[in-house]
Design a protein around this motif. Structure first.
Motif, PDB file in Angstrom:
ATOM      1  N   UNK A 277      -6.620  -4.880   0.415  1.00 43.99           N
ATOM      2  CA  UNK A 277      -5.333  -4.189   0.306  1.00 43.99           C
ATOM      3  C   UNK A 277      -5.459  -2.718   0.677  1.00 43.99           C
ATOM      4  N   UNK A 278      -6.643  -2.125   0.486  1.00 40.65           N
ATOM      5  CA  UNK A 278      -6.810  -0.717   0.847  1.00 40.65           C
ATOM      6  C   UNK A 278      -6.689  -0.534   2.357  1.00 40.65           C
ATOM      7  N   UNK A 279      -7.115  -1.540   3.116  1.00 42.26           N
ATOM      8  CA  UNK A 279      -6.975  -1.470   4.572  1.00 42.26           C
ATOM      9  C   UNK A 279      -5.503  -1.487   4.958  1.00 42.26           C
ATOM     10  N   UNK A 280      -4.759  -2.424   4.381  1.00 45.73           N
ATOM     11  CA  UNK A 280      -3.334  -2.490   4.671  1.00 45.73           C
ATOM     12  C   UNK A 280      -2.606  -1.240   4.242  1.00 45.73           C
ATOM     13  N   UNK A 281      -2.921  -0.728   3.038  1.00 49.20           N
ATOM     14  CA  UNK A 281      -2.272   0.482   2.541  1.00 49.20           C
ATOM     15  C   UNK A 281      -2.612   1.685   3.424  1.00 49.20           C
ATOM     16  N   UNK A 282      -3.882   1.764   3.841  1.00 52.39           N
ATOM     17  CA  UNK A 282      -4.291   2.885   4.681  1.00 52.39           C
ATOM     18  C   UNK A 282      -3.629   2.878   6.039  1.00 52.39           C
ATOM     19  N   UNK A 283      -3.573   1.707   6.679  1.00 54.66           N
ATOM     20  CA  UNK A 283      -2.927   1.618   7.986  1.00 54.66           C
ATOM     21  C   UNK A 283      -1.434   1.931   7.884  1.00 54.66           C
ATOM     22  N   UNK A 284      -0.792   1.425   6.822  1.00 58.81           N
ATOM     23  CA  UNK A 284       0.635   1.715   6.628  1.00 58.81           C
ATOM     24  C   UNK A 284       0.860   3.203   6.407  1.00 58.81           C
ATOM     25  N   UNK A 285      -0.023   3.844   5.641  1.00 62.00           N
ATOM     26  CA  UNK A 285       0.112   5.272   5.384  1.00 62.00           C
ATOM     27  C   UNK A 285      -0.064   6.088   6.656  1.00 62.00           C
TER      28      UNK A 285
ATOM     29  N   UNK B 207      -1.581  13.873   1.381  1.00 65.17           N
ATOM     30  CA  UNK B 207      -0.624  13.155   0.550  1.00 65.17           C
ATOM     31  C   UNK B 207      -0.759  11.650   0.742  1.00 65.17           C
ATOM     32  N   UNK B 208      -0.935  11.223   1.979  1.00 61.38           N
ATOM     33  CA  UNK B 208      -1.077   9.800   2.267  1.00 61.38           C
ATOM     34  C   UNK B 208      -2.339   9.236   1.615  1.00 61.38           C
ATOM     35  N   UNK B 209      -3.451   9.952   1.749  1.00 58.81           N
ATOM     36  CA  UNK B 209      -4.708   9.497   1.156  1.00 58.81           C
ATOM     37  C   UNK B 209      -4.585   9.421  -0.363  1.00 58.81           C
TER      38      UNK B 209
END
Length: 276
Positions: A56-64, A175-177
């Motif tokens: 999920x961190x990959x998905x969240x990071x790419x979305x961010x 902010x995204x991170x």
């Protein structure tokens, strides 16, 4: 204290501290609504990653990354474009719910993505939160003067030769991170409470930016710890309890500050941020 509770406490203290510190810049720049938009886009990324069997961190990071690139470049992060940002918020949340409804038995994952699950935080989550806390602290220390100047008068900042686009982009990236790191603890929809509540309260209690930043970090850490304690005692959702504490903290700050201090631009922005 069990190992699970200890890890959850460490995670919430770190997330609360980094959100409180960075939240001062969020409040000064009136980026509260952008933070909310970012959280909803990240929620969509978490859902897509879960359905694809990816971390999920990959998905969240790419979305961010996508959200910051698109919204920052198009100006949607500014307060003038709240209406168009609202379309992104509702669209991302709606699409995430549609994807979930198309997959039976996905409600548990939905709850974790929305409001987090700090009791399941692992050593990797704590390490990530620690790294982001250090990164944000170093970045804000090095760029304190430029960030503060750009927050209050970007025209003068450009006239002095500073690259405001680079400053703004760096802040949005931080902010995204931070929001991505907060997902395991408070989900994708509630980091805004930790970003705005402690920071806005700090700005109501002190007139200077640096003391407000330090106070925001302390209040954020205390709020995270208090949210966990209340959730364990009353058996309620940790992120929701933390958000309630953030709102109560701001109400207390607003009440006491109006009795003892006069209005300043920073205080006005603190009130504007919580009004969004």
């Amino acid at each position: 204290m069990s190992a699970l509770t200890g890890r959850a406490l460490a995670e919430l203290i770190l997330v609360g501290a980094v959100c409180g510190v960075l939240g001062v810049q969020v409040v000064l720049r009136r980026l509260a609504f952008f933070s909310e938009t970012l959280g909803h886009v990240i929620f969509l990324g978490v859902i897509v990653a879960t359905m694809a069997g990816t971390d999920v961190k990959v998905g969240a990071g790419l979305a961010a990354v996508g959200a910051v690139a698109v919204m920052g470049r198009s100006g949607l992060a500014s307060r003038r474009h709240h209406q168009r940002s609202g379309v992104v918020v509702s669209g991302a949340l709606a699409l995430g719910v549609v994807l979930i409804s198309a997959r039976p038995g996905f409600s548990k994952d939905l709850t974790a993505a929305l409001v987090g699950s700090p009791l399941t935080a692992g050593t990797g989550d704590i390490a990530a939160a620690t790294g982001v806390t250090v990164l944000v602290a170093v970045a804000l220390t090095i760029g304190h003067k430029e960030l503060t100047l750009a927050a209050f008068d970007p025209v003068v900042t450009r006239a002095l030769g500073y690259r405001t686009r680079l400053i703004d982009g760096g802040l949005l990236a931080l902010l995204a991170v931070t929001v991505v790191t907060a997902v395991p603890a408070v989900g994708a929809t509630l980091p805004l409470a930790l970003l705005v509540g402690p920071a806005a309260s700090a700005l109501l209690w002190t007139r200077r930016i640096l003391p407000a930043t330090l106070l925001g970090g302390l209040l954020g850490a205390a709020t995270g710890a208090a949210g966990l304690a209340i959730s364990l005692h009353y058996r309620i959702a940790t992120a929701a309890g933390t958000a309630v504490i953030c709102g109560t903290l701001f109400a207390l700050a607003a009440t006491t500050s109006t009795l003892t201090t006069r209005s300043t631009p920073a205080r006005q922005r603190a009130c504007d941020a919580t009004a969004t």
